[in-house]
Scaffold this active site. Structure first.
Site, PDB file in Angstrom:
ATOM      1  N   HIS A   1      -4.382  -2.074  -4.840  1.00  0.00           N
ATOM      2  CA  HIS A   1      -4.085  -3.452  -5.262  1.00  0.00           C
ATOM      3  C   HIS A   1      -5.230  -4.330  -4.800  1.00  0.00           C
ATOM      4  O   HIS A   1      -6.098  -3.878  -4.031  1.00  0.00           O
ATOM      5  CB  HIS A   1      -2.776  -3.943  -4.628  1.00  0.00           C
ATOM      6  CG  HIS A   1      -2.770  -3.768  -3.134  1.00  0.00           C
ATOM      7  ND1 HIS A   1      -3.534  -4.545  -2.288  1.00  0.00           N
ATOM      8  CD2 HIS A   1      -2.162  -2.844  -2.341  1.00  0.00           C
ATOM      9  CE1 HIS A   1      -3.369  -4.136  -1.049  1.00  0.00           C
ATOM     10  NE2 HIS A   1      -2.550  -3.086  -1.053  1.00  0.00           N
TER      11      HIS A   1
ATOM     12  N   HIS B   1      -6.555  -9.864   3.832  1.00  0.00           N
ATOM     13  CA  HIS B   1      -5.432 -10.517   4.522  1.00  0.00           C
ATOM     14  C   HIS B   1      -5.927 -11.638   5.434  1.00  0.00           C
ATOM     15  O   HIS B   1      -5.288 -12.669   5.561  1.00  0.00           O
ATOM     16  CB  HIS B   1      -4.657  -9.503   5.365  1.00  0.00           C
ATOM     17  CG  HIS B   1      -3.751  -8.621   4.563  1.00  0.00           C
ATOM     18  ND1 HIS B   1      -2.665  -9.089   3.880  1.00  0.00           N
ATOM     19  CD2 HIS B   1      -3.786  -7.281   4.333  1.00  0.00           C
ATOM     20  CE1 HIS B   1      -2.050  -8.080   3.265  1.00  0.00           C
ATOM     21  NE2 HIS B   1      -2.725  -6.968   3.517  1.00  0.00           N
TER      22      HIS B   1
ATOM     23  N   GLU C   1     -10.184   7.150   2.360  1.00  0.00           N
ATOM     24  CA  GLU C   1      -9.774   5.751   2.247  1.00  0.00           C
ATOM     25  C   GLU C   1     -10.677   4.812   3.041  1.00  0.00           C
ATOM     26  O   GLU C   1     -10.894   5.000   4.239  1.00  0.00           O
ATOM     27  CB  GLU C   1      -8.328   5.551   2.736  1.00  0.00           C
ATOM     28  CG  GLU C   1      -7.849   4.123   2.440  1.00  0.00           C
ATOM     29  CD  GLU C   1      -6.599   3.682   3.197  1.00  0.00           C
ATOM     30  OE1 GLU C   1      -6.260   4.287   4.232  1.00  0.00           O
ATOM     31  OE2 GLU C   1      -5.977   2.708   2.747  1.00  0.00           O
TER      32      GLU C   1
ATOM     33  N   SER D   1       0.821  -1.218   0.000  1.00  0.00           N
ATOM     34  CA  SER D   1       0.000   0.000   0.000  1.00  0.00           C
ATOM     35  C   SER D   1       0.848   1.258   0.000  1.00  0.00           C
ATOM     36  O   SER D   1       0.385   2.313  -0.429  1.00  0.00           O
ATOM     37  CB  SER D   1      -0.921   0.009   1.216  1.00  0.00           C
ATOM     38  OG  SER D   1      -1.806  -1.074   1.118  1.00  0.00           O
TER      39      SER D   1
END
Ligand code: MG
Ligand code: ZN
Length: 372
Positions: free
Chosen positions: A308, A269, A260, A94
């Site tokens: 991503h 994750h 964000e 990131s």
């Protein structure tokens, strides 16, 4: 000249020949067709740049199918894809991903606003400040984390949170909303950076309700480290974004706001599809609110993308609309697939096509007519 640069950006995208955009802004002195020139006259005054960290196409799709087949991104008629790879690594993190957006140059994983030689690069947020625009950052993680950090800080490694906090405290960002209090107040150097910010005129608080659009500079720090998951009580992204917009709309020269949805990545994750979907739907509601503003305001370009994909997430057979997603994951890390870009408002056409992640910086700089 700035107009000409933007003409070139649009022209390049229209022709698919946009390789130049990965380097310094084009300085070509050709003119273009009438249609393209008309688009150029349509510069936005403001940009709201929205990043769903780790938000690949499957993440968006899963949230859409669990939300009655609807997603806010459908309101954007201009869609493109970016190539997310970092320098020296096909799979970006990131920090390198955000630095590509903020500085227009690919760099190594872990880099916060610095190049391969670890030298600071000026960010779009800093260019906006220098041009007299006002700026803000809203995140659902610590404000010192890699994505927001890369827009105002310049550090060799993303883990240098206290140094990143110092860079943030030294900047003049009008609106800061997120977690990360400990990096400002429980420091090795024993400074209280939040006190320092108060002295500089910031309204510093841990409650969103304590500030209004009439405060000049706002720092709402909502957690010692990271705010909780949406499913465990966090509920501020939309309100915080609306507050930031209300405050920054007072700027005469325009504004640049970063929003964000930080924890979509963390669901990836953890290989937890429910975590991904609840975070993405939180981001989705915020996207709706931002697009509602942009629709009325008509001077604001909204660009929504991710740094991503995370998890190699797939929607497997057996999944049912509004009932269940049967997930598959290939990894607990990030992956290298191309990432969708959605754009809305004046200048949105420039975001069609396939280009490098760094091109997003150049397109936004050209849209706001900013100099590096
Ligand atoms: Mg992030
Ligand atoms: Zn991640």
């Amino acid at each position: 000249m700035k107009h000409i640069c933007f003409i070139f950006v649009l022209f390049s995208v229209a022709c698919g020949g946009n390789k130049e955009l990965t380097h310094s802004p084009p300085t070509v002195t050709t003119t273009s067709t009438t249609t393209i020139t008309e688009t150029i006259t349509n510069h936005p005054k403001n940009i709201i740049f929205m990043v769903g960290d780790g938000m690949g196409l499957s993440q968006i799709t899963a949230a859409m199918y669990m939300n009655d087949n609807k997603i806010a991104f459908e309101r954007c008629k201009h869609v493109g894809l970016h190539k997310s790879h970092a320098r020296g690594n096909l799979v970006t993190d990131s920090a390198a991903g955000a630095t590509a957006f903020s500085c227009g140059e690919k760099t190594y994983n872990g880099a916060i606003g610095v190049n391969m030689e670890k030298q600071p690069m000026k960010t779009i947020l800093e260019s906006a400040e220098d041009a007299g625009l006002e700026t803000g950052m809203v995140a659902t993680c610590g404000i010192t984390h890699a994505t927001p950090g890369s827009f105002v800080a310049h550090q060799e490694q993303r883990k240098m949170y206290e140094e990143i906090a110092a860079d943030i405290a030294n900047a003049e960002v009008e609106v800061l909303i997120g977690g990360g209090r400990d990096h400002f107040t429980k420091r090795v150097d024993e400074q209280d950076l939040l006190q320092k910010m108060k002295d500089k005129g910031y309204e510093v608080t841990n409650e969103l309700q304590q500030v209004t659009a009439n405060n000049d500079k706002i720092a709402v720090i909502l957690a010692d480290e990271h705010p909780p998951k949406k499913s465990e009580g966090r509920d501020y992204l939309k309100d915080a974004s609306n507050l930031a917009i209300a405050r920054l709309s007072k700027s005469e020269k325009g504004f640049f706001l970063l929003v964000e949805g930080s924890q979509i990545d963390w669901g990836g994750h953890a290989n937890e599809h429910d975590y991904i979907i609840s975070e993405l739907l939180d981001f989705n509601e915020t996207v709706h609110a931002v697009l509602d503003f942009a629709e009325t305001n008509q001077e604001t370009l909204v660009v929504i993308t991710a740094d991503h994909e995370t998890g190699g997430f797939a929607i497997n057979p057996g999944s049912k609309m509004n009932k269940k997603i049967v997930p598959g994951f290939t990894t607990g890390q990030h992956t290298a697939s191309m990432i969708p870009v959605f754009a809305f408002g004046p200048g949105a056409e420039a975001f069609m096509g396939i280009y490098e992640n760094t091109a997003i910086y150049h397109k936004m700089m050209a849209a706001l007519q900013l100099e590096k």
